[in-house]
Write an enzyme that holds these catalytic residues in place. Structure first.
Site, PDB file in Angstrom:
ATOM      1  N   LYS A  22       7.424   2.371 -13.302  1.00 57.57           N
ATOM      2  CA  LYS A  22       6.152   4.096 -13.172  1.00 57.57           C
ATOM      3  C   LYS A  22       6.224   4.829 -12.404  1.00 57.57           C
ATOM      4  O   LYS A  22       6.602   5.998 -11.960  1.00 57.57           O
ATOM      5  CB  LYS A  22       5.095   3.985 -14.276  1.00 57.57           C
ATOM      6  CG  LYS A  22       3.767   4.978 -13.866  1.00 57.57           C
ATOM      7  CD  LYS A  22       2.339   4.764 -14.266  1.00 57.57           C
ATOM      8  CE  LYS A  22       1.518   3.561 -13.612  1.00 57.57           C
ATOM      9  NZ  LYS A  22       0.940   4.847 -12.117  1.00 57.57           N
ATOM     10  N   ASN A  23       5.796   4.224 -10.780  1.00 60.08           N
ATOM     11  CA  ASN A  23       5.683   4.593  -9.873  1.00 60.08           C
ATOM     12  C   ASN A  23       6.798   4.786  -9.104  1.00 60.08           C
ATOM     13  O   ASN A  23       6.456   5.733  -8.157  1.00 60.08           O
ATOM     14  CB  ASN A  23       5.315   3.551  -8.945  1.00 60.08           C
ATOM     15  CG  ASN A  23       3.040   3.371  -9.480  1.00 60.08           C
ATOM     16  OD1 ASN A  23       2.947   4.408 -10.045  1.00 60.08           O
ATOM     17  ND2 ASN A  23       2.981   2.372  -8.741  1.00 60.08           N
ATOM     18  N   CYS A 116     -11.403   8.714  -7.544  1.00 56.15           N
ATOM     19  CA  CYS A 116     -11.159   8.056  -9.661  1.00 56.15           C
ATOM     20  C   CYS A 116     -12.329   6.538  -9.397  1.00 56.15           C
ATOM     21  O   CYS A 116     -12.447   6.463  -8.308  1.00 56.15           O
ATOM     22  CB  CYS A 116      -9.825   8.055  -9.888  1.00 56.15           C
ATOM     23  SG  CYS A 116      -8.879   6.229  -8.694  1.00 56.15           S
ATOM     24  N   ARG A 121      -9.890   8.965  -3.560  1.00 57.87           N
ATOM     25  CA  ARG A 121      -8.321   8.710  -2.846  1.00 57.87           C
ATOM     26  C   ARG A 121      -8.369  10.449  -2.356  1.00 57.87           C
ATOM     27  O   ARG A 121      -7.977  10.981  -3.165  1.00 57.87           O
ATOM     28  CB  ARG A 121      -7.959   8.561  -4.101  1.00 57.87           C
ATOM     29  CG  ARG A 121      -8.226   6.970  -4.700  1.00 57.87           C
ATOM     30  CD  ARG A 121      -6.860   6.768  -5.425  1.00 57.87           C
ATOM     31  NE  ARG A 121      -5.703   6.836  -5.366  1.00 57.87           N
ATOM     32  CZ  ARG A 121      -5.050   6.415  -6.361  1.00 57.87           C
ATOM     33  NH1 ARG A 121      -5.560   6.435  -7.929  1.00 57.87           N
ATOM     34  NH2 ARG A 121      -4.077   5.942  -7.070  1.00 57.87           N
ATOM     35  N   ASP A 308      -1.798  -3.574  -6.514  1.00 56.40           N
ATOM     36  CA  ASP A 308      -1.937  -3.301  -8.313  1.00 56.40           C
ATOM     37  C   ASP A 308      -1.117  -4.758  -8.963  1.00 56.40           C
ATOM     38  O   ASP A 308      -1.813  -4.520  -9.881  1.00 56.40           O
ATOM     39  CB  ASP A 308      -0.631  -2.664  -8.589  1.00 56.40           C
ATOM     40  CG  ASP A 308      -0.902  -0.833  -8.034  1.00 56.40           C
ATOM     41  OD1 ASP A 308      -1.823  -0.333  -8.022  1.00 56.40           O
ATOM     42  OD2 ASP A 308      -0.018  -0.070  -8.206  1.00 56.40           O
ATOM     43  N   ARG A 400      -1.715   4.112 -20.014  1.00 51.99           N
ATOM     44  CA  ARG A 400      -0.767   4.942 -18.176  1.00 51.99           C
ATOM     45  C   ARG A 400       0.327   4.314 -17.654  1.00 51.99           C
ATOM     46  O   ARG A 400       1.177   5.424 -17.689  1.00 51.99           O
ATOM     47  CB  ARG A 400      -2.166   5.506 -17.554  1.00 51.99           C
ATOM     48  CG  ARG A 400      -3.283   6.330 -17.984  1.00 51.99           C
ATOM     49  CD  ARG A 400      -3.374   6.472 -16.753  1.00 51.99           C
ATOM     50  NE  ARG A 400      -2.514   6.659 -15.489  1.00 51.99           N
ATOM     51  CZ  ARG A 400      -3.270   6.341 -14.357  1.00 51.99           C
ATOM     52  NH1 ARG A 400      -4.708   5.377 -14.560  1.00 51.99           N
ATOM     53  NH2 ARG A 400      -2.589   6.153 -13.667  1.00 51.99           N
TER      54      ARG A 400
HETATM   55  C1  UD1 Z   1       0.439   4.261  -4.809  1.00 50.02           C
HETATM   56  C2  UD1 Z   1       0.727   3.646  -6.767  1.00 50.02           C
HETATM   57  C3  UD1 Z   1      -0.235   2.856  -6.415  1.00 50.02           C
HETATM   58  C4  UD1 Z   1      -1.034   1.883  -5.607  1.00 50.02           C
HETATM   59  C5  UD1 Z   1      -1.148   2.708  -4.169  1.00 50.02           C
HETATM   60  C6  UD1 Z   1      -1.384   1.371  -3.213  1.00 50.02           C
HETATM   61  C7  UD1 Z   1       2.108   5.594  -7.298  1.00 50.02           C
HETATM   62  C8  UD1 Z   1       2.066   6.698  -8.186  1.00 50.02           C
HETATM   63  N1  UD1 Z   1       0.683   5.005  -7.104  1.00 50.02           N
HETATM   64  O1  UD1 Z   1      -0.924   5.454  -5.281  1.00 50.02           O
HETATM   65  O2  UD1 Z   1      -0.149   2.663  -8.362  1.00 50.02           O
HETATM   66  O3  UD1 Z   1      -1.991   1.481  -6.314  1.00 50.02           O
HETATM   67  O4  UD1 Z   1       0.159   3.304  -4.260  1.00 50.02           O
HETATM   68  O5  UD1 Z   1      -0.203   0.971  -3.741  1.00 50.02           O
HETATM   69  O6  UD1 Z   1       2.865   5.820  -6.880  1.00 50.02           O
HETATM   70  N2  UD1 Z   1      -4.853   7.289   1.535  1.00 50.02           N
HETATM   71  C9  UD1 Z   1      -5.399   8.247   2.873  1.00 50.02           C
HETATM   72  N3  UD1 Z   1      -5.028   9.640   3.029  1.00 50.02           N
HETATM   73  C10 UD1 Z   1      -4.070   9.924   2.002  1.00 50.02           C
HETATM   74  C11 UD1 Z   1      -3.541   9.085   1.270  1.00 50.02           C
HETATM   75  C12 UD1 Z   1      -3.666   7.801   0.801  1.00 50.02           C
HETATM   76  O7  UD1 Z   1      -6.391   7.828   3.779  1.00 50.02           O
HETATM   77  O8  UD1 Z   1      -4.117  11.195   2.735  1.00 50.02           O
HETATM   78  C13 UD1 Z   1      -5.648   5.976   1.269  1.00 50.02           C
HETATM   79  C14 UD1 Z   1      -6.130   5.496  -0.185  1.00 50.02           C
HETATM   80  O9  UD1 Z   1      -7.078   5.814  -0.184  1.00 50.02           O
HETATM   81  C15 UD1 Z   1      -5.674   4.306  -0.116  1.00 50.02           C
HETATM   82  C16 UD1 Z   1      -4.565   3.822   1.256  1.00 50.02           C
HETATM   83  O10 UD1 Z   1      -4.201   5.354   1.329  1.00 50.02           O
HETATM   84  O11 UD1 Z   1      -6.773   3.563   1.057  1.00 50.02           O
HETATM   85  C17 UD1 Z   1      -3.283   3.684  -0.040  1.00 50.02           C
HETATM   86  O12 UD1 Z   1      -2.684   4.529  -0.574  1.00 50.02           O
HETATM   87  P1  UD1 Z   1      -1.509   5.509  -1.228  1.00 50.02           P
HETATM   88  O13 UD1 Z   1      -0.431   4.782  -0.711  1.00 50.02           O
HETATM   89  O14 UD1 Z   1      -1.433   7.349  -0.475  1.00 50.02           O
HETATM   90  O15 UD1 Z   1      -1.880   5.668  -2.506  1.00 50.02           O
HETATM   91  P2  UD1 Z   1      -0.958   6.325  -3.989  1.00 50.02           P
HETATM   92  O16 UD1 Z   1       0.352   6.845  -3.099  1.00 50.02           O
HETATM   93  O17 UD1 Z   1      -1.836   7.236  -3.917  1.00 50.02           O
END
Ligand code: UD1
Length: 429
Positions: A22-23, A116, A121, A308, A400
């Protein structure tokens, strides 16, 4: 709404084949927008998040067909650059259409995703990346508005945040950078296999990318990309979930269409826990001959232990004699499943972003509430070993992200089924 009903106590025997990730599929679907030509994406899992992304691509002006796990996407010449709130609010990954919109149209508007249940996030790293490419960013009426006043230009971008790099920020900035003028270097890029898969697809479209899978990605912008055909890698989180399930029930399960090189952290922890793990190039066999041993797990960005898989690992530890400790370093609040596992007889104590798990002899079946996608999976696999009947409510979370979870578990001997809820909210009565 449906619920999953499990009668615990059956060992699992047989083989399970994984679906596409999915990701990986979600950002690659967004990346199809980077060309005006048709792309064909194979091995796409049939999930609610994928349906949401299809609706979003259609809203942005793409023709999309989804047949037997293959997606055909033909983007319009001129995209509609606005990703509406009703779609973005149901799936955070929608935010990764912003990079492609900005790169192709010079303008994109995406509803600001909220927090969420697994915690705050933010998307500051995504926006910082776009700004480094020359985009102007504003937040207006709940939307992020990104505009390129002139053609975007490559730059040096550092994507490290308080919790390490960001997967979707890396994907988003990478997708924008492939079409800008000049060279971009992303430092502290996410190294997740899903980023590598995206880079492989982008390269097939004609993008010039080096270093994916490492923390330094170099991109040489091109002026145009073509449509392409790509097969999505298998889902390592789905794989880890079935590994945990098999280790818990103690049977003999062969997981097929898996990439063991992406499962090293999970394999390492299962081996430490005394589980027998045998691997070939594309399969992993899980057996258990001895009692489980406690292990400590810290979630980290890839190649560390995946956040995850934290909830599923906790379900396994809950029946492991002794004390195990889980430290959550990606989402410090991602512990909604703890109270539900405790309702099933687990003994788990929270200390900030750490869970102390005292293994119990057995769990007992109970009605439980799924809070998020991976928490739901943990409750289902806990139900597989619990005495009596477990009912997992709010399974829309599960739908999902897991393609035919109950059918796959049924095929290896679990007693599991899906039923309609008798009435909404019955859990509160
Ligand atoms: C992706 C995955 C999700 C997984 C996560 C971490 C998808 C669709 N989802 O989510 O299943 O749990 O990676 O492996 O691929 N952060 C910031 N600023 C930002 C973005 C993120 O501070 O602009 C923080 C987040 O709050 C979190 C960390 O960075 O603490 C990692 O998050 P991130 O890798 O961005 O998660 P996603 O890419 O949203």
């Amino acid at each position: 709404m449906d619920k999953i009903v499990i009668s615990g106590g059956k060992k699992l025997y047989g083989s399970i084949s994984l679906s596409g990730a999915k990701n990986s599929a979600l950002p690659i679907m967004a990346a199809t927008l980077l060309s005006k030509e048709e792309s064909i994406i194979e091995n796409v899992p049939d999930l609610r998040d994928i349906q949401t992304m299809i609706k979003l691509l259609q809203a942005l002006g793409a023709e999309v067909r989804f047949q037997r796990h293959t997606l055909f996407v033909k983007p319009a010449k001129d995209l509609c650059p606005k990703a509406p709130y009703d779609l973005v609010s149901t799936m955070r990954a929608s935010v990764c259409v912003l990079g492609p919109l900005l790169a192709r149209m010079g303008y994109g508007e995406v509803s600001m995703p909220g927090g969420c249940v697994i915690g705050a996030r933010p998307i500051d790293l995504h926006l910082k990346g776009f700004e480094a490419l020359g985009a102007e960013i504003k937040i207006r009426h709940g939307y992020v508005v990104a505009r390129a006043k002139k053609r975007l230009k490559g730059g040096e971008i550092y994507l490290g945040g308080a919790f390490g790099s960001s997967v979707l920020a890396t994907a988003n900035v990478l997708m924008a950078a492939v079409l800008v003028r000049g060279k971009t270097t992303i430092h502290c890029a996410a190294c997740e296999p899903e980023i590598t898969d995206l880079a492989v697809y982008l390269r097939k479209m004609g993008a010039k990318i080096r270093g994916e899978g490492s923390p330094r990605i170099e991109i040489e912008g091109v002026s145009k990309l073509r449509g392409s055909r790509h097969r999505i890698i298998s889902d390592r989180i789905e794989g880890g979930t079935y590994m945990a399930a098999a280790a818990m029930t103690g049977g003999d399960v062969l997981i097929r269409q898996i990439a063991p090189e992406y499962q090293t952290a999970m394999i390492d922890k299962l081996k430490q826990a005394g589980v027998l793990v045998d691997q070939t190039k594309s399969s992993i066999r899980i057996r258990r001959r001895k009692p489980l041993k406690p292990v400590d797990v810290t979630t980290l960005p890839y190649p560390g232990f995946a956040t995850d898989l934290q909830a599923q690992m906790m379900a396994l530890m809950s029946i492991t004699p002794g004390i195990s400790v889980i430290s959550e370093k990606i989402y410090p609040d991602r512990f909604m499943h703890v109270s539900e596992l405790n309702r099933m007889g687990a003994k788990i104590y929270l200390e900030g972003a750490r869970a102390i798990v005292h293994g119990v002899k057995r769990l007992s079946g109970a009605p439980v509430m799924a809070s998020d996608l991976r928490a739901s999976a943990a409750l289902v696999i806990a139900g597989l070993v619990a005495e009596g009947k477990t009912e997992v409510h709010r399974v829309y979370h599960l739908d999902r992200g897991y393609d035919r979870l109950e059918n796959k578990l049924l095929s290896v001997g679990a007693e599991i089924g899906r039923e309609k809820e008798e009435k909404q909210g019955s859990m509160n009565n």
